[in-house]
Design a protein around this motif. Structure first.
Motif, short mmCIF file in Angstrom:
data_model
loop_
_atom_site.label_atom_id
_atom_site.label_comp_id
_atom_site.label_asym_id
_atom_site.label_seq_id
_atom_site.Cartn_x
_atom_site.Cartn_y
_atom_site.Cartn_z
N THR A 45 26.66 61.39 26.71
CA THR A 45 27.17 60.34 27.13
C THR A 45 28.64 59.87 27.16
OG1 THR A 45 24.62 59.99 27.61
CG2 THR A 45 26.00 58.32 27.70
N ALA A 46 28.30 60.70 25.63
CA ALA A 46 30.07 59.83 24.93
C ALA A 46 31.16 59.92 25.52
CB ALA A 46 29.63 59.83 23.39
N GLU A 47 30.82 61.87 25.80
CA GLU A 47 31.87 62.12 26.10
C GLU A 47 32.24 62.18 27.57
OE1 GLU A 47 32.98 67.59 26.18
OE2 GLU A 47 30.73 66.40 27.04
N VAL A 48 31.33 61.67 28.85
CA VAL A 48 31.60 61.08 30.08
C VAL A 48 31.88 59.91 30.06
CG1 VAL A 48 30.40 60.68 31.67
CG2 VAL A 48 29.47 63.12 30.89
N GLU A 49 31.66 59.15 29.20
CA GLU A 49 31.74 57.52 28.98
C GLU A 49 33.94 57.24 28.59
OE1 GLU A 49 31.25 52.84 26.65
OE2 GLU A 49 29.43 55.04 27.33
N ALA A 50 33.83 58.80 28.02
CA ALA A 50 35.64 58.68 27.30
C ALA A 50 36.03 59.21 28.03
CB ALA A 50 35.81 59.14 25.69
N LEU A 51 35.34 59.94 29.37
CA LEU A 51 36.65 60.14 30.15
C LEU A 51 36.60 59.40 31.09
CD1 LEU A 51 37.97 62.53 32.06
CD2 LEU A 51 36.20 63.22 32.95
N VAL A 52 35.19 58.95 32.04
CA VAL A 52 35.84 57.80 32.86
C VAL A 52 36.33 56.40 32.68
CG1 VAL A 52 33.79 55.69 33.92
CG2 VAL A 52 33.37 58.26 33.60
N ARG A 53 36.68 56.00 31.44
CA ARG A 53 37.02 54.98 30.10
C ARG A 53 38.94 55.11 31.25
NH1 ARG A 53 34.66 50.74 27.73
NH2 ARG A 53 33.17 51.09 27.34
N ARG A 54 39.25 56.46 30.11
CA ARG A 54 40.55 56.59 30.46
C ARG A 54 40.78 57.23 31.89
NH1 ARG A 54 44.46 60.28 26.82
NH2 ARG A 54 45.42 61.11 27.86
#
Length: 182
Positions: free
Chosen positions: A169-178
């Protein structure tokens, strides 16, 4: 059996057989037996199993509400949660469903079109619509290309699904934010 009842029984049987066996082992004969209709009834309305699956997608028999993009007012969280759901983070079976749908869609243009429409979705529940709402609410800067962001996010889903590479989830959220950063 009335034609509406037969049609519904065929679609339900198709969805059940697909979810239980996957695309490769799904057969018209198996669907007909489960739906208690003749194969000729199925072929009267559909040309084959890919077309049946496309209609199952349209009818919502393969894709439930948990696989639509939510609207909590937090675009990053909504898109991240949706992607995490597609990537089987905290939920099992979705990646297997997607793997089978992607395999089937690779060989059938109509099914590919339906799957693309479902994933992108201009309507409520689709990522395109959620990005539009986000832009209207000021959650997405004008210079952010949401079409490209959608393609990149769906590309991640497809690659990770096909290669069975896990996501967090953290990886996905970081990508979406970027991707949504101006």
């Amino acid at each position: 059996m009335r034609s509406d009842d037969a049609r519904r029984a065929i679609l339900v049987a198709t969805a059940e057989q697909f979810l239980a066996k996957g695309y490769e082992r799904l057969t018209i004969q198996g669907v007909a037996a489960e739906a208690k209709v003749g194969k000729q009834t199925i072929y009267r309305w559909w040309t084959g199993k890919a077309e049946l699956l496309a209609e199952c997608l349209v009818e919502g028999l393969l894709w439930d509400d948990e696989l639509t993009v939510g609207d909590t007012g937090d675009l990053v969280r909504d898109v991240s949660d949706w992607l995490a759901g597609l990537l089987d983070v905290g939920r099992t079976g979705v990646a297997e469903l997607l793997r089978s749908l992607l395999g089937a869609a690779a060989g059938d243009e109509a099914l590919a079109t339906h799957l693309d429409a479902l994933l992108r979705g201009q309507l409520e529940g689709g990522i395109t619509r959620r990005f539009q709402l986000g832009r209207e609410r000021g959650e997405v800067a004008e210079e952010v290309d949401t079409v490209l962001a959608t393609d990149l996010l769906l590309g991640l889903v497809m690659v990770r699904t096909l290669t069975r590479r896990p996501s967090t989830t953290a990886e996905v959220e970081a990508l979406v934010r970027r991707l949504l950063a101006p």
